[in-house]
Design a protein around this motif. Structure first.
Motif, PDB file in Angstrom:
ATOM      1  N   ILE A  28      41.341  38.080  43.066  1.00  0.00           N
ATOM      2  CA  ILE A  28      42.098  37.013  43.713  1.00  0.00           C
ATOM      3  C   ILE A  28      41.249  36.330  44.780  1.00  0.00           C
ATOM      4  N   ALA A  29      41.465  35.022  44.929  1.00  0.00           N
ATOM      5  CA  ALA A  29      40.704  34.244  45.910  1.00  0.00           C
ATOM      6  C   ALA A  29      41.630  33.350  46.727  1.00  0.00           C
ATOM      7  N   SER A  30      42.870  33.770  46.878  1.00  0.00           N
ATOM      8  CA  SER A  30      43.830  32.990  47.664  1.00  0.00           C
ATOM      9  C   SER A  30      44.795  33.944  48.358  1.00  0.00           C
ATOM     10  N   ASN A  31      45.808  33.368  48.979  1.00  0.00           N
ATOM     11  CA  ASN A  31      46.786  34.155  49.740  1.00  0.00           C
ATOM     12  C   ASN A  31      47.872  34.787  48.877  1.00  0.00           C
ATOM     13  N   TRP A  32      47.819  34.580  47.549  1.00  0.00           N
ATOM     14  CA  TRP A  32      48.950  34.967  46.706  1.00  0.00           C
ATOM     15  C   TRP A  32      48.853  36.388  46.171  1.00  0.00           C
ATOM     16  N   GLY A  33      48.517  37.362  47.045  1.00  0.00           N
ATOM     17  CA  GLY A  33      48.542  38.758  46.640  1.00  0.00           C
ATOM     18  C   GLY A  33      49.936  39.218  46.272  1.00  0.00           C
ATOM     19  N   ALA A  34      50.977  38.571  46.827  1.00  0.00           N
ATOM     20  CA  ALA A  34      52.352  38.932  46.514  1.00  0.00           C
ATOM     21  C   ALA A  34      52.661  38.704  45.040  1.00  0.00           C
ATOM     22  N   ILE A  35      51.993  37.729  44.426  1.00  0.00           N
ATOM     23  CA  ILE A  35      52.205  37.500  43.002  1.00  0.00           C
ATOM     24  C   ILE A  35      51.688  38.692  42.197  1.00  0.00           C
ATOM     25  N   ASP A  36      50.526  39.205  42.559  1.00  0.00           N
ATOM     26  CA  ASP A  36      49.993  40.381  41.873  1.00  0.00           C
ATOM     27  C   ASP A  36      50.905  41.584  42.061  1.00  0.00           C
ATOM     28  N   THR A  37      51.443  41.741  43.272  1.00  0.00           N
ATOM     29  CA  THR A  37      52.360  42.856  43.534  1.00  0.00           C
ATOM     30  C   THR A  37      53.607  42.746  42.671  1.00  0.00           C
ATOM     31  N   THR A  38      54.138  41.530  42.547  1.00  0.00           N
ATOM     32  CA  THR A  38      55.325  41.321  41.713  1.00  0.00           C
ATOM     33  C   THR A  38      55.051  41.670  40.257  1.00  0.00           C
ATOM     34  N   ILE A  39      53.906  41.254  39.759  1.00  0.00           N
ATOM     35  CA  ILE A  39      53.561  41.557  38.365  1.00  0.00           C
ATOM     36  C   ILE A  39      53.342  43.053  38.186  1.00  0.00           C
ATOM     37  N   ALA A  40      52.743  43.716  39.190  1.00  0.00           N
ATOM     38  CA  ALA A  40      52.532  45.159  39.101  1.00  0.00           C
ATOM     39  C   ALA A  40      53.866  45.898  39.046  1.00  0.00           C
ATOM     40  N   ILE A  41      54.848  45.451  39.845  1.00  0.00           N
ATOM     41  CA  ILE A  41      56.180  46.066  39.804  1.00  0.00           C
ATOM     42  C   ILE A  41      56.802  45.892  38.421  1.00  0.00           C
ATOM     43  N   THR A  42      56.650  44.687  37.864  1.00  0.00           N
ATOM     44  CA  THR A  42      57.182  44.436  36.513  1.00  0.00           C
ATOM     45  C   THR A  42      56.518  45.348  35.490  1.00  0.00           C
TER      46      THR A  42
END
Length: 450
Positions: A28-42
């Motif tokens: 990742i190269a932006s502030n959107w680590g929360a998107i990765d966390t959401t996908i990991a939960i899924t």
């Protein structure tokens, strides 16, 4: 029993493949680590359910396998089991939806200090518009879009006069600065997707959608259209370059404003006549070309395309590959033109030349060529006369032997590989579908028949 074993192997193999696979998210190269966390939960929720269901089916196959003395027990309902399934299923769905809703709330909540960038998509290219010193973007409208005004800017809006126009697929943004992207499509549905930045949003005709991100690492990242938008969809590529603020400022200072673009003097036919004298030695007095000198026909090509090719030769984006023998001959000739105005003058003169009779030198299977040309027609037009909006030059009536050589150059990586030759890079992708010389010959034979 065999099916039960297959189900167990499938479940365990899928888990192992997920953890051991070399294919995973790009860093990742932006502030959107929360998107990765959401996908990991899924992944965890669906993964646990997938394994549990498959192992349950394997157990059921073994536990309730056929036995001669066995008898089935009638049990129409089990309230305890149903409550367990209801609670577990509801908890799993909530675990997947709740993080996504929270992230979506962040996606639509753009920071107040975000820098605005308009992204314009068109089959099959990207372009960008940034506010000038006044900090505001000018008005645009689809009815105002022309070849000379591709963004559709309102010339009477004072806020648009200093707008910065980037008529190419590469966008630069400063490190650490929130960026709000206004997304606009000029034709069909497109999608702006940059995997490293975790940015992905549709561009809908007739609407202006938006998204935002904050770049956290310098670098150059691929921009892809991730919505099937036509036969040239795969070639609709760009770059988002994250620079240090000082480097970004230098890049921004080199860009052209709307006023500068509109006030740029048009090419002068009379001035171009004198400059063309040296070109005529190879390309002919009327731009008819000369196969003996490997000089293609120029007459009939639009001025915008001729000027662009002269600029590429002068900048070293064409004619520098070691296998481009004849391009190397053209490069020093383009270098004799001192500036962009001289190139525009020569291009204007050539575009004004009368069209000389053409001579076809390539024969082929017209029916096969017609099928192959269907992809080319999406950019170059059904009649092969070129389309300025797609940056595609005229093909009909041009030197077929020259086009054959250029198609081979594109296909073999001799042309279209330079970073500045963005349209050449698209053409290289298209030319790759012509996997042999016979396909090239058939395509050109069909173009000759138009």
């Amino acid at each position: 029993m065999a099916i039960a074993i297959v189900l167990v192997v499938l479940a365990l193999g899928s888990v192992l493949f997920h953890f051991l696979s070399p294919w995973y998210f790009t860093p990742i190269a932006s502030n959107w680590g929360a998107i990765d966390t959401t996908i990991a939960i899924t992944f965890w929720v669906t993964g646990v359910v997938f394994v549990a269901v498959n192992l349950f089916m394997a157990w059921a196959l073994v536990r309730y396998r056929y036995r001669r003395e066995g008898r089935a027990a009638y049990e129409p309902e089990n309230k305890k089991l149903e409550w367990w399934l209801l609670v577990l299923t509801g908890g799993g769905v909530a675990a997947m939806l709740a993080p996504g809703l929270m992230v979506w709330a962040d996606v639509i909540g753009v920071p107040k200090d975000a820098q605005v960038v308009e992204v314009v998509a068109q089959q099959w290219s990207w372009s960008y518009r940034l506010p000038g010193k006044d900090g505001q973007l000018g008005r645009v409208h689809a009815r105002l879009v022309t070849d000379a005004n591709p963004f559709g800017l309102d010339r009477h809006d004072p806020h648009g006069r200093d707008d910065i126009l980037v008529a190419g697929p590469e966008l630069h943004v400063p490190l650490g600065q929130p960026i709000k992207l206004l997304l606009r499509s000029k034709d069909v549905l497109h999608n702006f997707g940059v995997a490293q930045l975790r940015v992905k949003m549709d561009l809908v005709p007739g609407q202006v959608t938006y998204t935002w991100f904050t770049p956290t690492r310098t670098g150059s990242y691929d921009l892809l259209c991730e919505e099937l938008c036509g036969v040239g969809h795969f070639a609709m590529r760009g770059r988002v370059v994250v620079d240090e603020p000082a480097v970004y400022g230098e890049w921004l200072g080199r860009q052209t404003t709307f006023t500068q673009s509109a006030d740029r003097p048009a090419g002068s036919v009379s001035a171009g006549r004198a400059l063309y004298a040296s070109c005529a030695a190879c390309h002919g007095a009327n731009g008819e070309g000369n196969v003996a000198l490997h000089a293609p026909r120029l007459g009939g090509q639009p001025a915008w395309y001729l000027a662009r090719q002269l600029q590429l030769f002068k900048a070293g984006a064409r004619g520098t590959h070691e296998q481009d023998t004849f391009g190397k001959m053209m490069a020093p000739m383009a270098a004799t033109l001192p500036d962009d105005q001289a190139m525009a003058d020569v291009a204007a003169y050539i575009a004004a030349l009368p069209e000389a009779p053409r001579t076809a030198t390539i024969q082929g299977d017209l029916d096969r060529g017609r099928r192959l040309y269907a992809t080319c027609a999406a950019c170059h037009g059904a009649d092969g006369r070129g389309v300025a909006a797609t940056h595609a030059p005229r093909l009909q009536g041009m030197s077929d032997w020259y086009m054959a050589r250029q198609l081979k150059n594109f296909r073999d990586g001799v042309r279209g590989g330079h970073p500045q030759d963005t349209h050449g890079a698209q053409m290289a992708l298209i030319a790759a579908m012509l996997n042999d010389d016979a396909a090239i010959g058939d395509t050109l034979a069909y173009i000759n028949s138009r």
